[in-house]
Design a protein around this motif. Sequence first.
Motif, PDB file in Angstrom:
ATOM      1  N   LEU A 291       0.546  -1.178  -0.116  1.00  0.00           N
ATOM      2  CA  LEU A 291       0.166  -0.475  -0.152  1.00  0.00           C
ATOM      3  C   LEU A 291       0.995   1.231  -0.103  1.00  0.00           C
ATOM      4  O   LEU A 291       2.345   1.413   0.621  1.00  0.00           O
ATOM      5  N   ARG A 292       0.567   2.068  -1.210  1.00  0.00           N
ATOM      6  CA  ARG A 292       1.008   3.502  -0.752  1.00  0.00           C
ATOM      7  C   ARG A 292       0.197   4.415   0.205  1.00  0.00           C
ATOM      8  O   ARG A 292      -0.891   3.851   1.058  1.00  0.00           O
ATOM      9  N   ARG A 293       0.842   5.294   0.675  1.00  0.00           N
ATOM     10  CA  ARG A 293       1.133   6.225   2.638  1.00  0.00           C
ATOM     11  C   ARG A 293      -0.823   6.688   1.936  1.00  0.00           C
ATOM     12  O   ARG A 293      -1.825   6.957   2.746  1.00  0.00           O
ATOM     13  N   GLU A 294      -1.137   6.830   0.389  1.00  0.00           N
ATOM     14  CA  GLU A 294      -2.200   7.957   0.096  1.00  0.00           C
ATOM     15  C   GLU A 294      -3.781   6.820   0.121  1.00  0.00           C
ATOM     16  O   GLU A 294      -4.231   7.309  -0.050  1.00  0.00           O
ATOM     17  N   GLN A 295      -2.902   5.747   0.279  1.00  0.00           N
ATOM     18  CA  GLN A 295      -4.247   4.226  -0.124  1.00  0.00           C
ATOM     19  C   GLN A 295      -4.756   4.109   1.677  1.00  0.00           C
ATOM     20  O   GLN A 295      -5.538   3.374   1.560  1.00  0.00           O
ATOM     21  N   VAL A 296      -4.075   4.993   2.155  1.00  0.00           N
ATOM     22  CA  VAL A 296      -4.779   5.011   4.414  1.00  0.00           C
ATOM     23  C   VAL A 296      -5.266   5.577   4.569  1.00  0.00           C
ATOM     24  O   VAL A 296      -4.428   6.761   3.548  1.00  0.00           O
ATOM     25  N   TYR A 297      -5.250   5.723   6.088  1.00  0.00           N
ATOM     26  CA  TYR A 297      -5.541   7.184   7.286  1.00  0.00           C
ATOM     27  C   TYR A 297      -4.919   6.514   8.109  1.00  0.00           C
ATOM     28  O   TYR A 297      -4.918   5.883   8.153  1.00  0.00           O
ATOM     29  N   ILE A 298      -3.830   8.007   8.534  1.00  0.00           N
ATOM     30  CA  ILE A 298      -2.384   8.101   8.981  1.00  0.00           C
ATOM     31  C   ILE A 298      -3.280   9.079  10.235  1.00  0.00           C
ATOM     32  O   ILE A 298      -3.472  10.147   9.243  1.00  0.00           O
ATOM     33  N   ALA A 299      -3.232   8.961  11.192  1.00  0.00           N
ATOM     34  CA  ALA A 299      -3.149  10.067  12.430  1.00  0.00           C
ATOM     35  C   ALA A 299      -2.801   9.285  13.257  1.00  0.00           C
ATOM     36  O   ALA A 299      -2.204   8.509  13.727  1.00  0.00           O
ATOM     37  N   ASN A 300      -2.645   9.643  14.529  1.00  0.00           N
ATOM     38  CA  ASN A 300      -2.337   9.940  15.971  1.00  0.00           C
ATOM     39  C   ASN A 300      -3.508  10.040  17.738  1.00  0.00           C
ATOM     40  O   ASN A 300      -4.548  10.709  17.309  1.00  0.00           O
ATOM     41  N   VAL A 301      -3.177   9.134  18.208  1.00  0.00           N
ATOM     42  CA  VAL A 301      -3.680   9.776  19.554  1.00  0.00           C
ATOM     43  C   VAL A 301      -4.026  10.944  19.863  1.00  0.00           C
ATOM     44  O   VAL A 301      -5.095  11.392  20.177  1.00  0.00           O
ATOM     45  N   VAL A 302      -2.943  12.222  20.294  1.00  0.00           N
ATOM     46  CA  VAL A 302      -3.039  13.270  20.436  1.00  0.00           C
ATOM     47  C   VAL A 302      -3.002  14.192  18.996  1.00  0.00           C
ATOM     48  O   VAL A 302      -1.465  13.464  18.501  1.00  0.00           O
ATOM     49  N   LYS A 303      -3.203  15.450  18.964  1.00  0.00           N
ATOM     50  CA  LYS A 303      -3.227  16.139  17.495  1.00  0.00           C
ATOM     51  C   LYS A 303      -2.091  16.671  17.633  1.00  0.00           C
ATOM     52  O   LYS A 303      -1.660  17.937  16.930  1.00  0.00           O
ATOM     53  N   CYS A 304      -1.788  17.907  19.049  1.00  0.00           N
ATOM     54  CA  CYS A 304      -0.601  18.391  19.152  1.00  0.00           C
ATOM     55  C   CYS A 304       0.585  17.784  19.340  1.00  0.00           C
ATOM     56  O   CYS A 304       0.513  16.909  20.467  1.00  0.00           O
ATOM     57  N   ARG A 305       1.645  18.703  19.757  1.00  0.00           N
ATOM     58  CA  ARG A 305       2.948  17.816  20.082  1.00  0.00           C
ATOM     59  C   ARG A 305       2.876  18.000  21.666  1.00  0.00           C
ATOM     60  O   ARG A 305       3.208  19.254  21.396  1.00  0.00           O
ATOM     61  N   PRO A 306       3.630  17.271  22.123  1.00  0.00           N
ATOM     62  CA  PRO A 306       3.708  17.044  23.416  1.00  0.00           C
ATOM     63  C   PRO A 306       4.997  17.920  23.562  1.00  0.00           C
ATOM     64  O   PRO A 306       6.043  17.880  22.451  1.00  0.00           O
TER      65      PRO A 306
END
Length: 191
Positions: free
Chosen positions: A73-88
Amino acid sequence: MPTLAELAVEASTCTRCPLSAGRTQVVWGEGDPHARLMVVGEGPGREEDLQGRPFVGRSGQLLDRLLAEEAGLRREQVYIANVVKCRPPGNRDPLPAEIAACRPYLETQVELIGPEVVLTLGNFSTRLLLDTTEGITALRGRAYPWGPAGAVLVPTFHPAAALRGGGEVQARMRADFVRAKQILAGAATGP
């Protein structure tokens, strides 16, 4: 229910926790909004905070390589997220209150995308989504039925841990990415 785009706009001005005070920008997530595979990490690092995109540094390069080589898979074919949306600050671990503040965003992202497989990277996303205190070393290597829509959760190490841990950790990650690919192939062909 809001769309991903509407939710991203809402999150861009979020002040639910102190992380908002130190961010350059919210790192919402990116990829195919109808992806069959969703990748969930911990939180943005320095480069991610500057660019507003998840996994763009060395960890992101490894993630992209593993997606291509082991899952096809290419990056564009998946969805990438994080638990927190701002940098600690200082790339420290997110605190429980920060995770709790962002949790509704992540839960809504997952609900809107409706992935068949969720690949969690590291302790924080795995523990949150499996609602456990077990560590990633004990949890990885298996797939877990997850969520009300019958998705499957595949936990693996965080790419940063693989960059520090060398070949053995990367080999285990590769096996987990293959596991995710096999589950997706089984879901596509049916029982």
